[in-house]
Design a protein around this motif. Sequence first.
Motif, short mmCIF file in Angstrom:
data_model
loop_
_atom_site.label_atom_id
_atom_site.label_comp_id
_atom_site.label_asym_id
_atom_site.label_seq_id
_atom_site.Cartn_x
_atom_site.Cartn_y
_atom_site.Cartn_z
N VAL A 110 -13.75 -3.27 7.01
CA VAL A 110 -13.61 -4.72 6.84
C VAL A 110 -13.31 -5.38 8.17
O VAL A 110 -13.92 -6.40 8.53
CB VAL A 110 -12.50 -5.03 5.81
N ARG A 111 -12.38 -4.82 8.92
CA ARG A 111 -12.02 -5.41 10.21
C ARG A 111 -13.22 -5.41 11.16
O ARG A 111 -13.47 -6.39 11.88
CB ARG A 111 -10.85 -4.62 10.83
N GLY B 156 -9.05 -6.22 3.00
CA GLY B 156 -9.28 -4.91 3.58
C GLY B 156 -7.99 -4.12 3.71
O GLY B 156 -7.16 -4.44 4.56
N CYS B 157 -7.83 -3.12 2.86
CA CYS B 157 -6.69 -2.19 2.93
C CYS B 157 -7.23 -0.80 3.23
O CYS B 157 -6.78 0.20 2.65
CB CYS B 157 -5.91 -2.19 1.61
N ASP B 158 -8.22 -0.75 4.11
CA ASP B 158 -9.00 0.47 4.32
C ASP B 158 -8.64 1.22 5.59
O ASP B 158 -9.49 1.90 6.17
CB ASP B 158 -10.50 0.15 4.27
N GLY C 298 -1.95 -3.72 5.64
CA GLY C 298 -1.64 -2.33 5.90
C GLY C 298 -2.17 -1.86 7.24
O GLY C 298 -2.21 -2.62 8.22
N ASP C 299 -2.59 -0.59 7.30
CA ASP C 299 -3.06 -0.01 8.57
C ASP C 299 -4.31 -0.69 9.10
O ASP C 299 -4.64 -0.53 10.29
CB ASP C 299 -3.34 1.48 8.39
N ALA C 300 -5.03 -1.41 8.28
CA ALA C 300 -6.18 -2.16 8.78
C ALA C 300 -5.73 -3.31 9.68
O ALA C 300 -6.48 -3.76 10.55
CB ALA C 300 -6.99 -2.72 7.62
N VAL D 144 -10.49 -3.53 -0.83
CA VAL D 144 -11.21 -2.41 -0.23
C VAL D 144 -10.19 -1.38 0.22
O VAL D 144 -9.36 -1.65 1.10
CB VAL D 144 -12.06 -2.87 0.96
N GLY D 145 -10.22 -0.19 -0.40
CA GLY D 145 -9.28 0.86 -0.05
C GLY D 145 -8.34 1.15 -1.21
O GLY D 145 -7.70 0.24 -1.74
N ALA D 146 -8.24 2.43 -1.59
CA ALA D 146 -7.41 2.82 -2.72
C ALA D 146 -6.24 3.69 -2.28
O ALA D 146 -5.85 4.63 -2.97
CB ALA D 146 -8.25 3.56 -3.76
N GLY D 147 -5.68 3.34 -1.11
CA GLY D 147 -4.44 3.97 -0.69
C GLY D 147 -3.26 3.23 -1.31
O GLY D 147 -3.44 2.34 -2.15
N PRO D 148 -2.04 3.57 -0.91
CA PRO D 148 -0.86 2.91 -1.50
C PRO D 148 -0.87 1.40 -1.36
O PRO D 148 -0.46 0.69 -2.29
CB PRO D 148 0.30 3.55 -0.75
#
Length: 577
Positions: A202-203, A194-196, A326-328, A7-11
């Motif tokens: 997700v969190r 969850g990379c969102d 990541g930031d999540a 989930v999430g299409a960032g880097p």
Amino acid sequence: MDPVIVVGAGPVGLTLALALARQEVPCVVLDETRGQDAPRAARSVVLREDTAALVERLAGAPLGQAGLRWSGWRSMRRKQVTGEVFFDETGNGAGTAAVSGARIASGARIASGARSGAGAAPGVAGNAEAAGAAPLHIAQHVLTGALRAAVAREPLVELATDSRLDTIEQEPTGVTAHTRGPNGTWWRGSHLVGCDGPRSTVRKLQDIRFPGRTAVERHAVAALRTELPRPAEAFLHRLPPWRTTGPSAGEIAARPLPGGVWRLDWLLPPGKDLVTPELLVARIRETLTGWTGETSPTYELLDTGVHTVHHRLARRWRAGRVFLAGDAAHLMGAFGTQGLDEGLRDADNLAWKLALNWHHGPHEALLDSYQSERRAAVAARLRAADQVLPLVRGGGLRSYVPGSSRGHDALLMDGHLGRGTLGTPGSYAGSPLAPPRFDTEAPVDTPAGAPVADVVVTAEDGSFVPLRDRLGRGALLVVLVAPGTVVWERRHWVSAGIMPRLAAAVTALPHPAELLVAESYPGAAPHTVLLVRPDGHLVTALSGVRPADLYAAAEATLGGPLPSGTRAEAGAEAGAR
């Protein structure tokens, strides 16, 4: 078997998807956007050299032309001459209380060089191979674009745009996710990551707390095209004497990008005062005047913004078949520490563990180790930054830290250059995957659990490649240090000496492993055997061929015996000999 849902299409999300595909694991990336990233010159990132190498491997293209690498730094003493500020080199690290600025030399990847001997830049090896061993500064939309292009070429990755997650349902055999939007539907996966980002859906759906501190620091940011006295060098000026637009309480950083573009960051005083366009233009003019001596410096303003640094750490990074990355999972950024760099390390750590579970069946200890290793590493950096922050920003460092006359600059450089407790990549020495101590262990310069040095190795096909090029394929790496082999073709020594016995031991390991040979390794004696994880962290170094110890170390690295029916059963008896 169902794909992994990212989930999430960032880097971070794109890196994880490509890392899984490299290990033959299909995945679906849920992207709530339309698949495009608006160019923002003021939104750039700094990657340590090993994470930059990770992205380059997965993207299939070098990033050196898209960003600039920093090759070292030297302390500078500020002098005042007819109202103009310039910098006088004073050497590498023997600064005094008078030192108020620093520079970080940088250049394009091919041009950046390493210094050897006395005067060598801290953390940079004194050989030609270290020319690219430096942090990379790159615009985030350029980085994301390179990863998106690689995803478009990867048949094992499906990118679903306009897909915003709103539901997660877990079952013993998998996870189901629902998305809304023009392409809203149900998705079935083996696991979900969850990379969102900071506001992770997700969190929130997993009811995971995200405690920490808000607005630890604020920076005004501007991207502009101009000429500075030292082109292609990054500057960090801690106490600029010319500050007139507000309190002179914080440093100014200038980092170069290709095409004569610079990113400038001004540390803002505490509070929530608005950064107006007029104030930002005034800061730009006075900074450029201070650095160039020109009363009306010329520049082209490309982009502006305000970067607010938060320090937060999720309580859990795993909830059954759902993970955070990541930031999540974490937010950081004071003193130059880069949250995206840590997010890419999350993806690298998790990918090989998910891949092993996807191919060989459930192995809970291995999946649990993701949270144990990565959360501890990020927590250590957050803890170090939070402890140093009031000392450096409040001016009380001298009372607390020995050698504090140069401590402010040294601590700031640690974060910006990836050194010390603020910047060094995390070690997994305390990992639940760490093997027991062996009597046959051999000393090397890399501590167990730390990232290995990127030495040149001879691969099984006889080619000479950097060690990092063999990472991320899902296999363990066994590296034999054998001086003299570089001058002979592989066919002359592959069946001589200890090689046949080592090759047999590697074949018997409980997981696929690749045998590599290095002419040398920092601090290693001849015939030292290194066991390296798929993400490049050292498991152990053994003196000579020790099949039983090598097998035990490999099994510990996998979190214990693999499920029945895998290579563990076939190799257990042979590996114990």
